[in-house]
Design an enzyme around this catalytic site. Structure first.
Site, PDB file in Angstrom:
ATOM      1  N   SER A 245     -10.613  34.204  52.661  1.00 24.14           N
ATOM      2  CA  SER A 245     -10.413  33.266  51.567  1.00 24.14           C
ATOM      3  C   SER A 245     -11.559  33.356  50.576  1.00 24.14           C
ATOM      4  CB  SER A 245     -10.321  31.846  52.124  1.00 24.14           C
ATOM      5  OG  SER A 245     -10.489  30.882  51.111  1.00 24.14           O
TER       6      SER A 245
ATOM      7  N   CYS B 217      -3.116  29.000  41.119  1.00 24.09           N
ATOM      8  CA  CYS B 217      -3.300  29.332  42.541  1.00 24.09           C
ATOM      9  C   CYS B 217      -3.143  30.815  42.873  1.00 24.09           C
ATOM     10  CB  CYS B 217      -2.437  28.452  43.419  1.00 24.09           C
ATOM     11  SG  CYS B 217      -2.925  26.700  43.272  1.00 24.09           S
TER      12      CYS B 217
ATOM     13  N   CYS C 269      -8.230  24.253  43.864  1.00 27.98           N
ATOM     14  CA  CYS C 269      -9.415  23.777  44.589  1.00 27.98           C
ATOM     15  C   CYS C 269     -10.703  24.116  43.834  1.00 27.98           C
ATOM     16  CB  CYS C 269      -9.427  24.348  45.992  1.00 27.98           C
ATOM     17  SG  CYS C 269      -8.013  23.810  46.986  1.00 27.98           S
TER      18      CYS C 269
ATOM     19  N   ASP D 195      -2.136  28.398  49.648  1.00 30.72           N
ATOM     20  CA  ASP D 195      -2.804  29.130  50.726  1.00 30.72           C
ATOM     21  C   ASP D 195      -3.525  28.186  51.680  1.00 30.72           C
ATOM     22  OD1 ASP D 195      -1.903  31.428  49.547  1.00 30.72           O
ATOM     23  OD2 ASP D 195      -3.808  32.486  49.771  1.00 30.72           O
TER      24      ASP D 195
ATOM     25  N   LYS E 188      -1.593  33.475  44.762  1.00 30.84           N
ATOM     26  CA  LYS E 188      -0.667  34.607  44.630  1.00 30.84           C
ATOM     27  C   LYS E 188       0.237  34.463  43.428  1.00 30.84           C
ATOM     28  CE  LYS E 188      -2.651  35.739  48.290  1.00 30.84           C
ATOM     29  NZ  LYS E 188      -3.401  34.487  48.353  1.00 30.84           N
TER      30      LYS E 188
END
Length: 553
Positions: free
Chosen positions: A469, A121, A193, A80, A123
């Site tokens: 986000s 992550c 992240c 993303d 999705k």
């Protein structure tokens, strides 16, 4: 126990099938064992996935050691962060449906006896959760783990700081040289992240649901402990196959409630509302938006995590991880429900304690009295909208302003950077970004980071039928339903219309009369579709409302 895979491996009629399996190097002994599909989202395109090939080898070693035959296959993965802020973000949420469908089709074609899901992550984890519930085969999840935070000028930094720095450079508060130094430091290696963005929130919720082994949600990606957990998961899937423990026994209403409570305590991403709704849909469980608000009001926010707080996932892991958080939440959760360990939640967390009270606060001394996410309704969002209230400063919990409406993220960002002072006191509306109208319900991190970088996070509010986000902070209200593409009120408002936001009261109102809205609706014309062919055009025609998980139904 009769193996499901015997449908493709046993009997005279299956000699052609066995011949093809033997072309892969498998033996008769291999084919007599349970066939375990290893659904891996490894790719060279995503930092959260770059190391999943190593985890897959550990998983397969565990499967073989426990008497199974692993067969690895791959599915797609979109980062993303890399797709953010441009045309590519249209593809992100729709990829969730392709991931779920691709795994469903592989499992049906090969008649796997069980599945190990290797994912990380935004999705990818939800897509695999949807596939797990849809197939209802014995399965276990191995997530990739969080990235470590970076260091810049003596402080820890994460991915969100990069987006904020872009607007600081444009406004003269940071040099290009400093930005380049930051971009080399903020994301130091493999993993999702480092903050409590969507990816890491989902990793934690997979553990809360009971679908991964304890600490699977928080072990840093680069630590050897994660390889050991992957090998253990490979062994464990054979037990789950023998005992026929499937998602329908694990992903129950009680499990979903506990996952929401963990989400609220973590102050997790608003995207989890969308994904848990989709998982509930696949599990056949009616789980309306109102449940998130009920559970959020009952569950305090205990972990002050980045991006709105100082702590990263590595801190949560050192503090005891999700088992310690579940222990703290034990008066509120369903401790007797089953997990993939073969034990109940209560048994899994027995003897666990919180190791750092700064990171996991006590129930009676929370960061905030209510959970991280709130559901707002009102004349601007009759079906509901979502805000990460834990990331909103107290002074901005209530806000009144005139609408400044834009039909898309790019237009809004351009005007914001061009003349930011014009938006003081405004409610910035970004519409036609919903699941259908976008299509794909793009995230708005570029806009929200610009707002923060320009020092406007206490000067304006953001409202969209798209998404924000997990790295977002401030009064950012997303998932507005019905969306503009479905002729919702957000598509009918005009510049200057008064809007009232009251997060404590759970209200989002457009102060325009019904007669005026009716007249606007009568002369409304839909915008030209952005995609007229391919999967995104198909998705736009068939996707449901965000209030129902934005699933293809």
């Amino acid at each position: 126990m009769k193996l499901r895979s015997s449908l493709v491996t046993s009997g005279v009629d299956r000699a052609p099938h066995r011949g093809l399996f033997k072309a892969l190097g498998l033996t008769d002994k291999d084919l007599s064992r349970p066939l375990i599909g290893v659904a891996n989202s490894w790719s060279e395109c995503v930092p959260g996935h770059i190391h999943l090939n190593r985890l897959a080898e550990a998983v397969k070693a565990g499967v073989r050691a426990a008497g199974g035959t692993p067969l690895e296959f791959n599915t797609i993965a979109i980062c993303d962060g890399i797709a953010m802020g441009h045309r590519g973000m249209h593809a992100s949420l729709p990829s969730r449906e392709l991931i779920a469908g691709s795994i469903e089709l592989m499992a049906e074609a090969y008649q796997f006896d069980g599945l190990v899901f290797l994912c990380s992550c935004d999705k990818i984890i939800p897509g695999m959760l949807m596939a797990a519930c849809r197939l209802d085969l014995p399965c276990i999840f191995v997530t990739g783990g969080p990235m470590l935070p970076g260091w810049f000028k003596g402080r820890r930094v994460g991915f969100n700081h990069l987006y904020e720095a872009v607007s600081q450079v444009k406004s003269g508060k940071m040099t290009v040289k400093e930005l380049m130094e930051l971009e080399a430091a903020a994301c130091p290696g493999a993993g999702s992240c480092a903050g409590m963005y969507t990816a890491n929130t989902m990793q934690c919720l997979v553990e809360a649901l009971g679908l991964t082994l304890p600490y699977g949600g928080t072990i840093p990606a680069v630590e050897a402990e994660r390889l050991r957990l992957a090998e253990q998961a490979g062994r464990k899937i054979l037990e789950l196959v023998r005992e026929q423990v499937t998602p329908s026994l694990l992903v129950t209403r009680e499990a979903l409630e506990d996952a929401v409570r963990v989400d609220m305590a973590l102050g997790g991403s608003t995207n989890t509302v969308l994904h848990l709704e989709a998982v509930a849909y696949e599990a056949g469980i009616d789980f309306p938006l109102e449940e998130f608000d009920r559970l959020g009001r009952e569950t305090p926010h205990l972990c002050d995590m980045n991006p709105s707080g100082p702590y990263f996932l590595v801190d949560l892991h050192r503090a005891g991880g999700i088992p310690a958080l579940l222990q703290e939440l034990s008066p509120l959760i369903h401790g007797d429900r089953l997990t993939v360990t073969g034990k109940t939640v209560k048994e899994n967390i027995r003897g666990v304690r919180v190791l750092d009270r700064n990171v996991i606060r006590p129930l009676d001394s929370p960061v905030h009295r209510e959970g991280g996410i709130a559901i707002l309704k009102g004349s601007l969002s009759p079906e509901g909208s979502v805000v990460k209230q834990s990331a909103v400063r107290e002074s901005m919990l209530r806000f009144k302003g005139e609408a400044a409406a834009f039909n898309g993220e790019e237009e809004a960002l351009e005007k914001l950077m061009e003349k930011s002072e014009a938006f003081h006191g405004k409610v910035l509306i970004i519409r036609f970004e919903g699941p259908k109208g976008g299509p794909g319900m793009r995230e708005m991190l570029a806009v929200t980071a610009a707002v923060k970088g320009l020092g406007l996070d206490e000067a304006l509010a953001l409202v969209t039928d798209g998404r924000f986000s997990g790295a977002t902070t401030g009064p950012c209200i997303g998932h507005v339903c019905p969306e503009a593409g479905d002729l919702g009120p957000i598509g009918l408002l005009e510049d200057g219309d008064p809007i009232t936001i009251d997060i404590p009261a759970r209200k989002l109102d457009l102060k325009v009369g019904n007669r005026t809205l009716k007249a606007r609706r009568e002369r409304w014309k839909p915008p030209k579709p952005k995609f007229t062919r391919g999967f995104l055009a198909f998705y736009a025609k068939h996707v449901s409302s965000a209030s129902r998980g934005a699933v293809l139904a």
